[in-house]
Design a protein around this motif. Sequence first.
Motif, mmCIF file in Angstrom:
data_model
loop_
_atom_site.group_PDB
_atom_site.id
_atom_site.type_symbol
_atom_site.label_atom_id
_atom_site.label_comp_id
_atom_site.label_asym_id
_atom_site.label_seq_id
_atom_site.Cartn_x
_atom_site.Cartn_y
_atom_site.Cartn_z
ATOM 1 N N TYR A 111 10.943 0.291 -1.579
ATOM 2 C CA TYR A 111 10.167 -0.893 -1.923
ATOM 3 C C TYR A 111 9.971 -0.951 -3.432
ATOM 4 O O TYR A 111 9.676 0.065 -4.077
ATOM 5 C CB TYR A 111 8.815 -0.864 -1.221
ATOM 6 N N LEU A 112 10.148 -2.133 -3.994
ATOM 7 C CA LEU A 112 10.026 -2.344 -5.434
ATOM 8 C C LEU A 112 8.913 -3.353 -5.664
ATOM 9 O O LEU A 112 9.091 -4.551 -5.453
ATOM 10 C CB LEU A 112 11.353 -2.850 -6.004
ATOM 11 N N LYS A 113 7.731 -2.867 -6.069
ATOM 12 C CA LYS A 113 6.591 -3.758 -6.272
ATOM 13 C C LYS A 113 6.657 -4.358 -7.677
ATOM 14 O O LYS A 113 6.739 -3.623 -8.659
ATOM 15 C CB LYS A 113 5.280 -3.017 -6.082
ATOM 16 N N ILE A 114 6.600 -5.694 -7.765
ATOM 17 C CA ILE A 114 6.768 -6.365 -9.050
ATOM 18 C C ILE A 114 5.455 -6.888 -9.617
ATOM 19 O O ILE A 114 5.397 -7.241 -10.801
ATOM 20 C CB ILE A 114 7.793 -7.508 -8.961
ATOM 21 N N SER A 115 4.408 -6.937 -8.803
ATOM 22 C CA SER A 115 3.112 -7.389 -9.314
ATOM 23 C C SER A 115 2.017 -6.908 -8.380
ATOM 24 O O SER A 115 2.269 -6.488 -7.254
ATOM 25 C CB SER A 115 3.071 -8.914 -9.447
ATOM 26 N N GLU A 116 0.787 -6.992 -8.875
ATOM 27 C CA GLU A 116 -0.397 -6.681 -8.089
ATOM 28 C C GLU A 116 -1.229 -7.954 -7.960
ATOM 29 O O GLU A 116 -1.114 -8.880 -8.755
ATOM 30 C CB GLU A 116 -1.248 -5.600 -8.790
ATOM 31 N N GLY A 117 -2.117 -7.996 -6.972
ATOM 32 C CA GLY A 117 -3.087 -9.064 -6.885
ATOM 33 C C GLY A 117 -2.504 -10.425 -6.527
ATOM 34 O O GLY A 117 -1.310 -10.575 -6.298
ATOM 35 N N CYS A 118 -3.388 -11.435 -6.491
ATOM 36 C CA CYS A 118 -2.997 -12.766 -6.043
ATOM 37 C C CYS A 118 -3.973 -13.799 -6.595
ATOM 38 O O CYS A 118 -5.180 -13.551 -6.654
ATOM 39 C CB CYS A 118 -2.986 -12.796 -4.520
ATOM 40 N N ASP A 119 -3.442 -14.965 -6.985
ATOM 41 C CA ASP A 119 -4.270 -16.061 -7.493
ATOM 42 C C ASP A 119 -4.520 -17.150 -6.457
ATOM 43 O O ASP A 119 -5.205 -18.137 -6.749
ATOM 44 C CB ASP A 119 -3.601 -16.704 -8.717
ATOM 45 N N ASN A 120 -3.947 -17.017 -5.259
ATOM 46 C CA ASN A 120 -4.143 -18.050 -4.242
ATOM 47 C C ASN A 120 -5.533 -17.943 -3.626
ATOM 48 O O ASN A 120 -6.202 -16.910 -3.735
ATOM 49 C CB ASN A 120 -3.064 -17.946 -3.161
ATOM 50 N N GLU B 8 13.617 11.790 -11.125
ATOM 51 C CA GLU B 8 13.325 10.754 -12.109
ATOM 52 C C GLU B 8 12.782 9.484 -11.463
ATOM 53 O O GLU B 8 11.924 8.802 -12.018
ATOM 54 C CB GLU B 8 14.600 10.424 -12.893
ATOM 55 N N GLN B 9 13.265 9.149 -10.273
ATOM 56 C CA GLN B 9 12.840 7.918 -9.619
ATOM 57 C C GLN B 9 11.503 8.052 -8.912
ATOM 58 O O GLN B 9 10.991 7.093 -8.333
ATOM 59 C CB GLN B 9 13.902 7.458 -8.607
ATOM 60 N N GLY B 10 10.890 9.258 -8.957
ATOM 61 C CA GLY B 10 9.613 9.470 -8.304
ATOM 62 C C GLY B 10 9.787 9.886 -6.851
ATOM 63 O O GLY B 10 10.891 9.957 -6.319
ATOM 64 N N VAL B 11 8.675 10.181 -6.197
ATOM 65 C CA VAL B 11 8.682 10.599 -4.801
ATOM 66 C C VAL B 11 8.551 9.362 -3.920
ATOM 67 O O VAL B 11 7.638 8.554 -4.086
ATOM 68 C CB VAL B 11 7.522 11.572 -4.520
ATOM 69 N N LYS B 12 9.480 9.195 -2.982
ATOM 70 C CA LYS B 12 9.481 8.044 -2.090
ATOM 71 C C LYS B 12 9.099 8.480 -0.675
ATOM 72 O O LYS B 12 9.513 9.543 -0.217
ATOM 73 C CB LYS B 12 10.867 7.381 -2.068
ATOM 74 N N LEU B 13 8.306 7.637 -0.020
ATOM 75 C CA LEU B 13 7.897 7.906 1.346
ATOM 76 C C LEU B 13 8.774 7.175 2.351
ATOM 77 O O LEU B 13 8.548 7.250 3.550
ATOM 78 C CB LEU B 13 6.427 7.509 1.536
ATOM 79 N N THR B 14 9.762 6.440 1.855
ATOM 80 C CA THR B 14 10.759 5.776 2.690
ATOM 81 C C THR B 14 12.008 6.651 2.753
ATOM 82 O O THR B 14 12.171 7.576 1.954
ATOM 83 C CB THR B 14 11.130 4.410 2.092
ATOM 84 N N PRO B 15 12.929 6.367 3.683
ATOM 85 C CA PRO B 15 14.205 7.083 3.680
ATOM 86 C C PRO B 15 14.915 6.929 2.332
ATOM 87 O O PRO B 15 14.656 5.974 1.589
ATOM 88 C CB PRO B 15 14.992 6.410 4.807
ATOM 89 N N ALA C 293 0.831 -1.204 0.000
ATOM 90 C CA ALA C 293 0.000 0.000 0.000
ATOM 91 C C ALA C 293 0.866 1.254 0.000
ATOM 92 O O ALA C 293 0.505 2.271 -0.602
ATOM 93 C CB ALA C 293 -0.928 -0.006 1.215
ATOM 94 N N LEU C 294 2.026 1.191 0.660
ATOM 95 C CA LEU C 294 2.945 2.333 0.665
ATOM 96 C C LEU C 294 3.431 2.643 -0.752
ATOM 97 O O LEU C 294 3.538 3.814 -1.142
ATOM 98 C CB LEU C 294 4.129 2.053 1.578
ATOM 99 N N VAL C 295 3.695 1.603 -1.542
ATOM 100 C CA VAL C 295 4.109 1.823 -2.933
ATOM 101 C C VAL C 295 2.973 2.485 -3.713
ATOM 102 O O VAL C 295 3.203 3.388 -4.528
ATOM 103 C CB VAL C 295 4.526 0.501 -3.592
ATOM 104 N N ASP C 296 1.722 2.054 -3.477
ATOM 105 C CA ASP C 296 0.584 2.716 -4.121
ATOM 106 C C ASP C 296 0.569 4.199 -3.762
ATOM 107 O O ASP C 296 0.345 5.060 -4.628
ATOM 108 C CB ASP C 296 -0.727 2.067 -3.672
ATOM 109 N N SER C 297 0.801 4.489 -2.486
ATOM 110 C CA SER C 297 0.824 5.892 -2.047
ATOM 111 C C SER C 297 1.927 6.669 -2.752
ATOM 112 O O SER C 297 1.724 7.822 -3.169
ATOM 113 C CB SER C 297 1.026 5.963 -0.531
#
Length: 448
Positions: free
Chosen positions: A145-154, A133-140, A23-27
């Motif tokens: 965080y590097l999100k590689i996918s969304e959702g889940c099939d489980n 260029e790398q966007g705005v980060k809410l972490t130090p 969710a932080l990456v979404d933010s």
Amino acid sequence: MQEDQKPAAAPRVSFVSLGCPKALVDSERIVTRLRAEGYELARRHEGADVVVVNTCGFLDSAKAESLEAIGAALAENGKVIVTGCMGAEPEAITERFPGVLAVTGPQQYESVVDAVHRAVAPAHDPFLDLVPEQGVKLTPRHYAYLKISEGCDNSCSFCIIPHLRGPLVSRPAAEVLREAEKLTRAGVKELLVISQDTSAYGRDLRYAESMFGDRAVRARFLDLVRELGEFGAWVRLHYVYPYPHVDEAIALMAEGKILPYLDIPFQHAAPDVLKAMKRPANEEKTLARIKDWRAACPDLTLRSTFIVGFPGETEEDFETLLQWLDEAEINRAGAFKYEPVAGAPANDLGLASVPDEVKESRWKRFMEKQQQVSARLMKRKIGKRLQVIIDAPGGGPSGALAKGRTKADAPEIDGAAFVECRRPLRAGDIVSIKVERADAYDVFGVSA
């Protein structure tokens, strides 16, 4: 410039991000877009032009926290936009807070930005509003965080994530690698790879290739992780479902390509409970795999989460879990007391619920056992030399201890390393320390 020709002040947005790192990456994506359009971030709701609350809806306790945050934002500001997991069921929000301006679901970035536009129009100035260029980060600055996918099939019976966030949708490998490249060029020294199911990455794309630089890279877990290891940053894997091909990543850890760290949500160890959860239910095979992993990579750290008090869990089941913890020697473990989640299949299994007082007792016993295991493992670190990434500065003339993390520690959820050093240490520095003492969670050492 005359007084009436001065540019209008940039509109201000106050932002609340709740829930997990995903969710932080979404933010971060929403904030990056808003900053690119000239919006400023406000530190307080009061005085902001609008408030955005990114909610978590996984557990009832998380929903309660989200609703409390929405109520506080309305009380302090009055103009509130709600997004995130709770937005998948907007009526739960609008029935209680009819005054919210808009409700959008998870990953609906454009809808959030459109709602902000309607609340307060942008006042973009390309000479002033520069976004890195790398966007705005809410972490130090030194980790991301590097999100590689969304959702889940489980179809885990206790979980409604597929309902909230949809099925698995992987990003093309080249897109992920370009983001990682931008982050490391900007000074990020640790990439925390996240998704709902990291090791399922690429399955929905049929592992399709995409061009990164002069070569094609498959959207496959091992291929992506191997490429990320070439950027020179620490690469830490989170939310790794223990599919067989995860074994292949251990060799990369042994070679030093990625951190010897696996975050695997085992959830339990008793076969009957795992079957009810719809999780892999062969605990003996899991123990054998862990033994093989550690033989191939002795420095491997395992982090996991567990649920106690799941419907139908007997005292025998719980004792099996405690014994398994001892044998598996999970380095970092957290436990949650089971909460029934509206819409989760676990509610309809017909299994006896575990009384709250029994859940509480089992949770305390779990944490006591895990503390014993952790203390035993941490004691083995005394006298060793470990690398530490600094999160909070210290050292030098002040004599204050710097605070950081070893390769065995993810930010916010694991232990810390406290470092004595004659020279000043800054956030993002990576230093070698000799461990002089350790407690159940943290190490204390000296850097030359």
